[in-house]
Design a protein around this motif. Structure first.
Motif, PDB file in Angstrom:
ATOM      1  N   GLY A 183      -0.993   3.947 -10.011  1.00  0.00           N
ATOM      2  CA  GLY A 183      -0.333   2.695 -10.351  1.00  0.00           C
ATOM      3  C   GLY A 183      -0.906   1.600  -9.465  1.00  0.00           C
ATOM      4  O   GLY A 183      -2.111   1.368  -9.446  1.00  0.00           O
ATOM      5  N   ARG A 184      -0.055   0.957  -8.717  1.00  0.00           N
ATOM      6  CA  ARG A 184      -0.504  -0.124  -7.832  1.00  0.00           C
ATOM      7  C   ARG A 184      -0.837   0.471  -6.461  1.00  0.00           C
ATOM      8  O   ARG A 184       0.034   0.651  -5.615  1.00  0.00           O
ATOM      9  CB  ARG A 184       0.588  -1.181  -7.719  1.00  0.00           C
ATOM     10  N   ILE A 185      -2.120   0.778  -6.275  1.00  0.00           N
ATOM     11  CA  ILE A 185      -2.595   1.316  -5.001  1.00  0.00           C
ATOM     12  C   ILE A 185      -3.311   0.195  -4.252  1.00  0.00           C
ATOM     13  O   ILE A 185      -4.033  -0.605  -4.857  1.00  0.00           O
ATOM     14  CB  ILE A 185      -3.547   2.505  -5.227  1.00  0.00           C
ATOM     15  N   ASP A 186      -3.144   0.138  -2.958  1.00  0.00           N
ATOM     16  CA  ASP A 186      -3.666  -0.967  -2.148  1.00  0.00           C
ATOM     17  C   ASP A 186      -5.172  -0.807  -1.923  1.00  0.00           C
ATOM     18  O   ASP A 186      -5.626  -0.285  -0.900  1.00  0.00           O
ATOM     19  CB  ASP A 186      -2.926  -1.017  -0.813  1.00  0.00           C
ATOM     20  N   THR A 187      -5.958  -1.259  -2.891  1.00  0.00           N
ATOM     21  CA  THR A 187      -7.410  -1.178  -2.832  1.00  0.00           C
ATOM     22  C   THR A 187      -8.013  -2.554  -3.110  1.00  0.00           C
ATOM     23  O   THR A 187      -7.332  -3.475  -3.560  1.00  0.00           O
ATOM     24  CB  THR A 187      -7.950  -0.193  -3.880  1.00  0.00           C
ATOM     25  N   ASP A 188      -9.324  -2.668  -2.888  1.00  0.00           N
ATOM     26  CA  ASP A 188     -10.021  -3.914  -3.192  1.00  0.00           C
ATOM     27  C   ASP A 188      -9.949  -4.233  -4.681  1.00  0.00           C
ATOM     28  O   ASP A 188      -9.892  -5.403  -5.073  1.00  0.00           O
ATOM     29  CB  ASP A 188     -11.484  -3.827  -2.752  1.00  0.00           C
ATOM     30  N   ARG A 189      -9.976  -3.207  -5.521  1.00  0.00           N
ATOM     31  CA  ARG A 189      -9.894  -3.412  -6.971  1.00  0.00           C
ATOM     32  C   ARG A 189      -8.577  -4.087  -7.350  1.00  0.00           C
ATOM     33  O   ARG A 189      -8.553  -5.040  -8.135  1.00  0.00           O
ATOM     34  CB  ARG A 189     -10.027  -2.058  -7.680  1.00  0.00           C
ATOM     35  N   VAL A 190      -7.475  -3.618  -6.792  1.00  0.00           N
ATOM     36  CA  VAL A 190      -6.173  -4.211  -7.093  1.00  0.00           C
ATOM     37  C   VAL A 190      -6.104  -5.633  -6.546  1.00  0.00           C
ATOM     38  O   VAL A 190      -5.569  -6.538  -7.207  1.00  0.00           O
ATOM     39  CB  VAL A 190      -5.037  -3.329  -6.526  1.00  0.00           C
ATOM     40  N   ALA A 191      -6.660  -5.859  -5.376  1.00  0.00           N
ATOM     41  CA  ALA A 191      -6.679  -7.214  -4.822  1.00  0.00           C
ATOM     42  C   ALA A 191      -7.479  -8.160  -5.716  1.00  0.00           C
ATOM     43  O   ALA A 191      -7.085  -9.316  -5.931  1.00  0.00           O
ATOM     44  CB  ALA A 191      -7.267  -7.190  -3.409  1.00  0.00           C
ATOM     45  N   HIS A 192      -8.597  -7.668  -6.256  1.00  0.00           N
ATOM     46  CA  HIS A 192      -9.406  -8.485  -7.175  1.00  0.00           C
ATOM     47  C   HIS A 192      -8.622  -8.823  -8.434  1.00  0.00           C
ATOM     48  O   HIS A 192      -8.633  -9.972  -8.905  1.00  0.00           O
ATOM     49  CB  HIS A 192     -10.685  -7.731  -7.528  1.00  0.00           C
TER      50      HIS A 192
END
Length: 257
Positions: A183-192
């Motif tokens: 789901g919402r994992i704290d990664t660079d992809r989610v930040a982007h």
């Protein structure tokens, strides 16, 4: 719990950062040899050097001959591949109305065909030895398509259908095939993706993230390490009766049964 990965060899694409790096580290912590693949060679080699038994392969996994070259490098170094993680970058955001033929073909190429080639390259050895694990990094979008993510929704759903079909075909050979849905994992992809959503909506990335967190029952984003732990369990011996499954790691985000 001893999950039986000591001395096994695991192949992890997309291992220079994010979920792929966390998975590589988790598998290495269980005693596995890890073949780490990514395009960012310098970063990849630095991370590989930190692990007890790892090989860094600088490669674009989406290239048509990448699977053959990557598996060949793994076999040359460690003799065989026992665990194959199907992981890679996600498509750019976009709506269904705006999607072109090229957009959808690109999504299928990167999210389905790239992983199918890798699975086809490792499966003969796994089946011959009577033991193997394919674990795909999917997305919550497989079960609940997200707005403005038509490429990911389409490509990952196609991969899920392929893997479900494949799981039944190789189960009797001792090979399991599963998919873990972040789901919402704290990664660079989610930040982007947060920055893109903020740009479209006129909000700040911090506001977008706060809105997302408010919808997650556990009240926070997940960590890459939490996600990697689920993948690592599925890669191990105790998960030998789990196949053809989609396992969510989303903090309760999806409301589907």
């Amino acid at each position: 719990m001893d999950i039986g990965l000591a001395g096994r060899t695991a192949l992890v694409p997309g291992a220079s950062s994010g979920l792929g790096l966390a998975i590589a580290r988790a598998l290495a912590a269980e005693g596995a040899n890890v073949v780490m693949a990514a395009r960012r060679g310098d970063l990849l080699r630095r991370h590989a050097a930190e692990l007890p038994s790892a090989l860094a392969v600088e490669i674009d996994i989406t290239a048509p001959d990448a699977a053959r070259r990557l598996v060949g490098a793994a076999v040359e170094r460690f003799g065989q591949v026992d665990v194959c993680v199907l992981n890679g970058g996600g498509p750019a955001p976009g709506t269904a109305l705006e999607a072109t033929d090229a957009d959808l073909l690109r999504a299928v190429e990167t999210q389905l065909l790239t992983h199918q080639r890798l699975a086809a390259a490792v499966l003969p050895g796994m089946r011959e030895r009577g033991w193997g694990r394919l674990v795909a990094v999917g997305s919550a979008f497989v079960q609940e398509p997200a707005p403005n993510m038509v490429g990911s929704n389409t490509g990952r759903a196609a991969l899920a259908a392929y893997l479900k079909t494949l799981a039944a075909e190789v189960a009797a050979d001792g090979v399991t095939v599963n998919m873990v849905l972040p789901g919402r994992i704290d990664t660079d992809r989610v930040a982007h993706l947060d920055r893109e959503a903020a740009r479209r909506s006129g909000r700040t990335p911090e506001q977008v993230r706060a809105d997302s967190v408010a919808r997650i029952p556990v009240g926070r984003l997940g960590t890459p390490e939490e996600f990697a732990a689920v993948v690592t369990f599925l890669a191990g011996a105790p998960a030998s009766y789990v196949t053809g499954s989609q396992i969510r790691c989303d903090g309760g985000l999806l409301r589907a049964l």
